[in-house]
Design a protein around this motif. Structure first.
Motif, PDB file in Angstrom:
ATOM      1  N   GLY A  27      32.619  51.033  51.655  1.00 25.87           N
ATOM      2  CA  GLY A  27      33.351  50.052  52.104  1.00 25.87           C
ATOM      3  C   GLY A  27      34.874  50.012  51.444  1.00 25.87           C
ATOM      4  O   GLY A  27      35.334  50.867  51.039  1.00 25.87           O
ATOM      5  N   THR A  28      35.590  48.837  51.591  1.00 28.16           N
ATOM      6  CA  THR A  28      36.965  48.471  51.273  1.00 28.16           C
ATOM      7  C   THR A  28      36.606  47.309  50.299  1.00 28.16           C
ATOM      8  O   THR A  28      35.774  46.578  50.147  1.00 28.16           O
ATOM      9  N   PRO A  29      37.721  47.199  49.287  1.00 34.25           N
ATOM     10  CA  PRO A  29      37.799  45.946  48.512  1.00 34.25           C
ATOM     11  C   PRO A  29      37.523  44.604  49.249  1.00 34.25           C
ATOM     12  O   PRO A  29      36.855  43.718  48.740  1.00 34.25           O
ATOM     13  N   GLU A  30      38.140  44.569  50.483  1.00 36.00           N
ATOM     14  CA  GLU A  30      38.082  43.502  51.495  1.00 36.00           C
ATOM     15  C   GLU A  30      36.628  43.171  52.023  1.00 36.00           C
ATOM     16  O   GLU A  30      36.070  42.071  52.175  1.00 36.00           O
ATOM     17  N   ALA A  31      36.109  44.286  52.304  1.00 34.95           N
ATOM     18  CA  ALA A  31      34.890  44.395  52.987  1.00 34.95           C
ATOM     19  C   ALA A  31      34.013  45.317  52.393  1.00 34.95           C
ATOM     20  O   ALA A  31      33.582  46.561  52.979  1.00 34.95           O
ATOM     21  N   GLY A  35      26.653  46.194  46.984  1.00 28.62           N
ATOM     22  CA  GLY A  35      26.810  45.194  45.803  1.00 28.62           C
ATOM     23  C   GLY A  35      27.656  45.695  44.594  1.00 28.62           C
ATOM     24  O   GLY A  35      28.244  45.333  44.096  1.00 28.62           O
ATOM     25  N   PHE A  36      27.150  47.255  44.429  1.00 31.59           N
ATOM     26  CA  PHE A  36      27.576  47.940  43.071  1.00 31.59           C
ATOM     27  C   PHE A  36      29.260  48.091  43.336  1.00 31.59           C
ATOM     28  O   PHE A  36      29.941  47.534  42.349  1.00 31.59           O
ATOM     29  N   SER A  37      29.426  48.462  44.534  1.00 30.57           N
ATOM     30  CA  SER A  37      30.899  48.489  44.780  1.00 30.57           C
ATOM     31  C   SER A  37      31.614  47.268  44.682  1.00 30.57           C
ATOM     32  O   SER A  37      32.776  47.262  44.074  1.00 30.57           O
ATOM     33  N   GLN A  38      31.165  46.297  45.456  1.00 23.74           N
ATOM     34  CA  GLN A  38      31.823  44.808  45.299  1.00 23.74           C
ATOM     35  C   GLN A  38      32.002  44.403  43.774  1.00 23.74           C
ATOM     36  O   GLN A  38      32.933  43.833  43.386  1.00 23.74           O
ATOM     37  N   LYS A  39      30.940  44.781  43.042  1.00 21.54           N
ATOM     38  CA  LYS A  39      31.253  44.087  41.574  1.00 21.54           C
ATOM     39  C   LYS A  39      32.324  44.888  40.870  1.00 21.54           C
ATOM     40  O   LYS A  39      33.198  44.131  39.949  1.00 21.54           O
ATOM     41  N   ILE A  43      35.906  43.278  39.414  1.00 23.63           N
ATOM     42  CA  ILE A  43      36.250  43.529  38.049  1.00 23.63           C
ATOM     43  C   ILE A  43      37.743  43.876  38.014  1.00 23.63           C
ATOM     44  O   ILE A  43      38.315  43.348  37.064  1.00 23.63           O
ATOM     45  N   LEU A  44      38.000  44.888  38.933  1.00 21.52           N
ATOM     46  CA  LEU A  44      39.412  45.355  38.852  1.00 21.52           C
ATOM     47  C   LEU A  44      40.300  44.034  39.150  1.00 21.52           C
ATOM     48  O   LEU A  44      41.402  43.777  38.562  1.00 21.52           O
ATOM     49  N   LYS A  45      40.088  43.441  40.037  1.00 20.89           N
ATOM     50  CA  LYS A  45      40.802  42.370  40.539  1.00 20.89           C
ATOM     51  C   LYS A  45      40.748  41.238  39.333  1.00 20.89           C
ATOM     52  O   LYS A  45      41.947  40.620  39.093  1.00 20.89           O
ATOM     53  N   THR A  46      39.557  41.002  38.649  1.00 27.20           N
ATOM     54  CA  THR A  46      39.761  40.081  37.536  1.00 27.20           C
ATOM     55  C   THR A  46      40.591  40.796  36.291  1.00 27.20           C
ATOM     56  O   THR A  46      41.364  39.802  35.921  1.00 27.20           O
ATOM     57  N   GLU A  47      40.669  41.907  36.230  1.00 30.31           N
ATOM     58  CA  GLU A  47      41.261  42.585  35.227  1.00 30.31           C
ATOM     59  C   GLU A  47      42.889  42.314  35.744  1.00 30.31           C
ATOM     60  O   GLU A  47      43.769  42.666  34.733  1.00 30.31           O
ATOM     61  N   GLY A  48      43.364  42.195  36.936  1.00 26.04           N
ATOM     62  CA  GLY A  48      44.533  41.926  37.455  1.00 26.04           C
ATOM     63  C   GLY A  48      45.407  43.317  37.288  1.00 26.04           C
ATOM     64  O   GLY A  48      46.716  43.543  37.224  1.00 26.04           O
ATOM     65  N   VAL A  49      44.429  44.480  37.969  1.00 26.96           N
ATOM     66  CA  VAL A  49      45.078  45.658  37.940  1.00 26.96           C
ATOM     67  C   VAL A  49      45.379  46.253  39.339  1.00 26.96           C
ATOM     68  O   VAL A  49      44.261  45.924  40.130  1.00 26.96           O
ATOM     69  N   LYS A  50      46.439  46.608  39.806  1.00 24.58           N
ATOM     70  CA  LYS A  50      46.636  47.522  41.132  1.00 24.58           C
ATOM     71  C   LYS A  50      45.782  48.502  41.323  1.00 24.58           C
ATOM     72  O   LYS A  50      45.716  49.491  40.131  1.00 24.58           O
ATOM     73  N   PHE A  51      44.918  48.854  42.069  1.00 18.07           N
ATOM     74  CA  PHE A  51      44.099  50.176  42.268  1.00 18.07           C
ATOM     75  C   PHE A  51      44.131  50.457  43.884  1.00 18.07           C
ATOM     76  O   PHE A  51      44.234  49.712  44.776  1.00 18.07           O
ATOM     77  N   GLY A  52      43.965  51.808  43.955  1.00 22.53           N
ATOM     78  CA  GLY A  52      43.822  52.305  45.216  1.00 22.53           C
ATOM     79  C   GLY A  52      42.233  52.723  45.297  1.00 22.53           C
ATOM     80  O   GLY A  52      41.237  52.586  44.343  1.00 22.53           O
ATOM     81  N   SER A  53      41.739  52.626  46.760  1.00 23.21           N
ATOM     82  CA  SER A  53      40.260  52.784  46.791  1.00 23.21           C
ATOM     83  C   SER A  53      40.231  53.584  48.339  1.00 23.21           C
ATOM     84  O   SER A  53      41.130  53.891  48.942  1.00 23.21           O
ATOM     85  N   PHE A  54      38.908  54.282  48.166  1.00 24.98           N
ATOM     86  CA  PHE A  54      38.476  55.205  49.414  1.00 24.98           C
ATOM     87  C   PHE A  54      37.266  55.026  49.790  1.00 24.98           C
ATOM     88  O   PHE A  54      36.326  54.921  48.937  1.00 24.98           O
ATOM     89  N   ASP A  55      36.987  54.687  50.863  1.00 22.62           N
ATOM     90  CA  ASP A  55      35.691  54.515  51.568  1.00 22.62           C
ATOM     91  C   ASP A  55      35.040  55.821  51.814  1.00 22.62           C
ATOM     92  O   ASP A  55      35.145  56.507  52.698  1.00 22.62           O
ATOM     93  N   ILE A  56      33.936  55.883  50.825  1.00 23.34           N
ATOM     94  CA  ILE A  56      33.195  57.183  51.057  1.00 23.34           C
ATOM     95  C   ILE A  56      32.332  57.353  52.269  1.00 23.34           C
ATOM     96  O   ILE A  56      31.877  58.351  52.680  1.00 23.34           O
ATOM     97  N   LEU A  57      32.225  55.989  52.694  1.00 19.76           N
ATOM     98  CA  LEU A  57      31.114  56.101  53.902  1.00 19.76           C
ATOM     99  C   LEU A  57      31.840  56.632  55.265  1.00 19.76           C
ATOM    100  O   LEU A  57      31.174  56.928  56.013  1.00 19.76           O
TER     101      LEU A  57
END
Length: 297
Positions: A27-31, A35-39, A43-57
């Motif tokens: 999925g994506t950080p917004e959706a 549960g593991f991906s969401q977690k 965490i990255l949002k809590t750390e305040g770090v900018k990150f890229g993501s890729f939806d493997i699905l």
């Protein structure tokens, strides 16, 4: 890396290096779709770090290829400056110990400061979010989620499921011989609505393992097919690791006609494997296959 074309390897390398902090997730950080991906995204949002993501699905080639590329069989996978840090459990441990912040600092990655609302006492995985749920309901939901190592929130009960998706998850757990408890969300509107907010997951069923949301029926089915469900259950100490003999029996029995070959039917890695695939296709026979180059065991 065995079984990876140079073209795919170059693509994966490019993806891994596309952001200083890169998360391969379902999925994506917004959706998020698990549960593991969401977690990890949280965490990255809590750390305040900018990150890229890729939806493997969204891309099976990347999904399967990255497992070999990183020699890491599950998702999410978190990378920092092209280096694999690990999956969900490792990210949680590093976050809680402060090590994650140190790693980002060592690599010169700027932290913007946390956007999350922190409370005096941090919740699961060090993440607390303002959910708008009363503390009494939050406490009740937490207690329900953790009441059994494997917990299903479903419509109906295992003997009389009230929806096809709930029935599917129950069937999968029974096929895997997993002891579980269930809660009928139709019997309690407060739990039904509250859990959607608590888990940030809007539908049912919801499967939890050791208090962690795994996902709904599509994700559980997908994980069962890929063998990931067994792996998670083994890692969490709920199911004994499959013996090699059992694994081979299950592989052999996974399809009426099964080919153990070098490569895949669409990309055979040896002439003999290619011949057998061609012969089966000429006869119009449906068959399953296993690429022995991907698994030395």
């Amino acid at each position: 890396e065995p079984g990876l074309s140079s073209q795919l390897k170059a693509r994966l390398q490019q993806l891994v290096n596309s952001h200083s902090v890169m998360l391969f997730m379902k999925g994506t950080p917004e959706a998020p779709r698990c549960g593991f991906s969401q977690k990890v995204a949280d965490i990255l949002k809590t750390e305040g770090v900018k990150f890229g993501s890729f939806d493997i699905l969204s891309d099976n080639e990347v999904r399967e290829g990255l497992k070999k590329f990183s020699n890491w069989p599950t998702f999410p996978q978190l990378y920092c400056k092209g280096e694999l840090l690990g999956g969900c459990d490792i990210a949680i441990a590093m976050h809680e110990s402060g090590e994650l912040k140190e790693v980002f600092g060592d690599h010169g990655i700027a932290l913007t400061g946390s956007n999350e609302i922190k409370k005096g006492e941090e919740g699961k995985g060090g993440i607390t979010e303002s959910t708008g749920l009363s503390s009494a309901l939050t406490s009740r939901l937490e207690s329900l989620v953790n009441s059994c190592p494997v917990m299903v929130f479903m419509k109906g009960n295992p003997n009389e499921p009230k929806c096809g998706f709930s029935r599917k998850v129950v069937e999968i757990l029974c096929q895997e011989n997993i002891k579980f408890q269930s809660f009928d969300v139709l019997s309690d509107e407060e739990v039904r609505q509250g859990l959607k907010v608590y888990s940030n997951w809007s539908s049912y069923p919801q499967l939890y393992i050791k208090g962690e949301l795994i996902g709904g029926s599509d994700i559980v089915l997908d994980m069962q097919k890929s063998g990931e469900l067994n792996k998670v259950l083994s890692e969490k100490g709920i199911k004994q690791k499959e013996s090699l003999e059992d694994r081979l029996k299950n592989l052999i029995g996974s399809s009426p006609v099964m080919v153990f070959m070098k490569g895949t039917p669409d990309a055979p890695k040896c002439g003999f494997s290619s011949k057998v695939v061609d012969a089966l296709r000429e006869e119009g026979i449906t068959f399953g296959s296993f690429d022995i180059l991907t698994d030395e065991e």
